[in-house]
Design an enzyme around this catalytic site. Structure first.
Site, PDB file in Angstrom:
ATOM      1  CG  ASP A 190     -25.564  18.879   9.427  1.00  0.00           C
ATOM      2  OD1 ASP A 190     -25.484  18.289  10.859  1.00  0.00           O
ATOM      3  OD2 ASP A 190     -24.174  18.897   9.307  1.00  0.00           O
ATOM      4  CE1 TYR A 237     -21.568  13.914  13.867  1.00  0.00           C
ATOM      5  CE2 TYR A 237     -22.908  13.860  15.833  1.00  0.00           C
ATOM      6  CZ  TYR A 237     -22.963  14.759  15.371  1.00  0.00           C
ATOM      7  OH  TYR A 237     -23.655  15.504  14.907  1.00  0.00           O
ATOM      8  CE1 TYR A 269     -19.362  15.989  12.180  1.00  0.00           C
ATOM      9  CE2 TYR A 269     -19.134  15.454   9.443  1.00  0.00           C
ATOM     10  CZ  TYR A 269     -20.176  15.779  10.520  1.00  0.00           C
ATOM     11  OH  TYR A 269     -20.816  15.150  10.438  1.00  0.00           O
ATOM     12  CG  HIS A 279     -29.889  15.841  12.103  1.00  0.00           C
ATOM     13  ND1 HIS A 279     -29.811  17.050  12.641  1.00  0.00           N
ATOM     14  CD2 HIS A 279     -29.268  15.178  11.105  1.00  0.00           C
ATOM     15  CE1 HIS A 279     -28.899  17.167  12.445  1.00  0.00           C
ATOM     16  NE2 HIS A 279     -28.745  16.610  11.560  1.00  0.00           N
TER      17      HIS A 279
END
Length: 311
Positions: free
Chosen positions: A102, A146, A229, A289
């Site tokens: 990730d 998201y 994020y 994932h």
């Protein structure tokens, strides 16, 4: 699990938690993503240690058992890379293989670009080496994407705050295990995409959820939402973006990330290989994932084959 040791290392003014197993001279540095933590590498760490390697997996600053950074210091990838170098220096490790998952993949790539003398090879899962910043993807997906929702201070906190921490982790694991990109409707929150009765993925146990829950009860989601994020574009001063070390990219074909605009074409049309000339790509057809937790034996074998080839 009991054979994995835990320590705290003071780096850049913070006390960082590091899990470790094995005593081999060849070191593998595991870098987690979100909502993961060092624990997401448990299967791989034990496996490669049994094969003679030394495995190290930190919790990033603000994650798990590691200290929170100062509120005034917004964590970015340059902090993560600096922390990783500090951990290596403290442990007197000159060089490592990195394994990133990730957003940990981006940290692995940056460590190899900024400190090439410290990296023997790079293995990444789910996220290829992408020269574009994540905001490029946000611009090409709906408002309910998201990542777009979580980059807005306050909205994710309010969404998550309606549930206990274990439920938040459970919901994210369920969402990210699917092959569809998590996108909410205009008046819907991301947590509402999961029905309360939805079971955990079969490879993720209640015991695993308890472990994650305890770690996030310690750290909360403040830093994990900031990193990755809410990052602003960072300038790393990289003039040559080509990776010069051997690389392995493991891709679960059912990973929702493959549906990010243009990403699958980028992986398959040769563009990726231009930036990573010494690249091996392996696809796991049913992989999601969380492919390293879903198919640990298969991923462990891929890691060991690559590591043994390049030591």
């Amino acid at each position: 699990m009991d054979q994995i040791k835990h320590d705290f290392i003071h780096v850049n003014g913070l006390k960082l938690h590091v899990a470790e197993i094995g005593t081999g001279s060849q070191v593998v540095l595991f870098l987690h993503g979100f909502p993961e933590i060092w624990y997401s590498w448990r299967h791989q760490m034990i496996s490669i240690a049994k094969s003679g390697f030394r495995a190290i997996a930190p919790d990033y600053r603000g994650y798990g058992l590691s200290d929170q950074p100062l509120e005034s210091e917004k964590t970015g990838y340059h902090h993560i890379v600096s922390d990783l170098v500090g951990i290596m220096d403290h442990l007197k490790i000159d060089k490592v293989f990195t394994v990133g998952k990730d957003f940990g993949s981006r940290a692995a790539y940056l460590l190899a670009l900024l400190h090439p003398e410290r990296v023997s090879g790079v293995i990444t899962l789910g996220i290829p080496y992408v020269p574009l910043v994540p905001s490029k993807f946000k611009q090409l997906l709906p408002e309910g994407f998201y990542m777009s929702r979580w980059e807005k201070p306050g909205r994710a906190e309010a969404d998550f705050g309606r549930f206990d921490i274990k439920t938040v982790v459970k919901n994210i694991y369920i969402l990210f295990s699917k092959s569809d990109v998590p996108i909410a409707a205009e008046n819907q929150e991301i947590m509402d995409l999961v029905q309360p009765s939805t079971p955990l993925p079969p490879w993720f146990t209640e015991e695993d959820l308890d472990y994650y829950g305890k770690l996030y009860e310690n750290s909360g989601f403040h830093t994990p939402l900031q990193m990755p994020y809410r990052l602003k574009n960072e300038d790393y001063g990289i003039t040559d973006p080509v990776l010069k070390v051997p690389c392995l990219f493991i891709m679960g074909v059912q990973d929702y990330v493959l549906k990010f605009p243009g990403l699958e074409d980028y992986i398959r049309n040769g563009s990726l290989n231009q930036l990573v000339p010494d690249l091996e790509t392996v696809e796991i057809p049913e992989g999601s994932h969380f492919v390293q937790e879903q198919f640990p034996d298969q991923v462990n074998q891929l890691l060991l084959t690559f590591l043994n080839k390049h030591i």
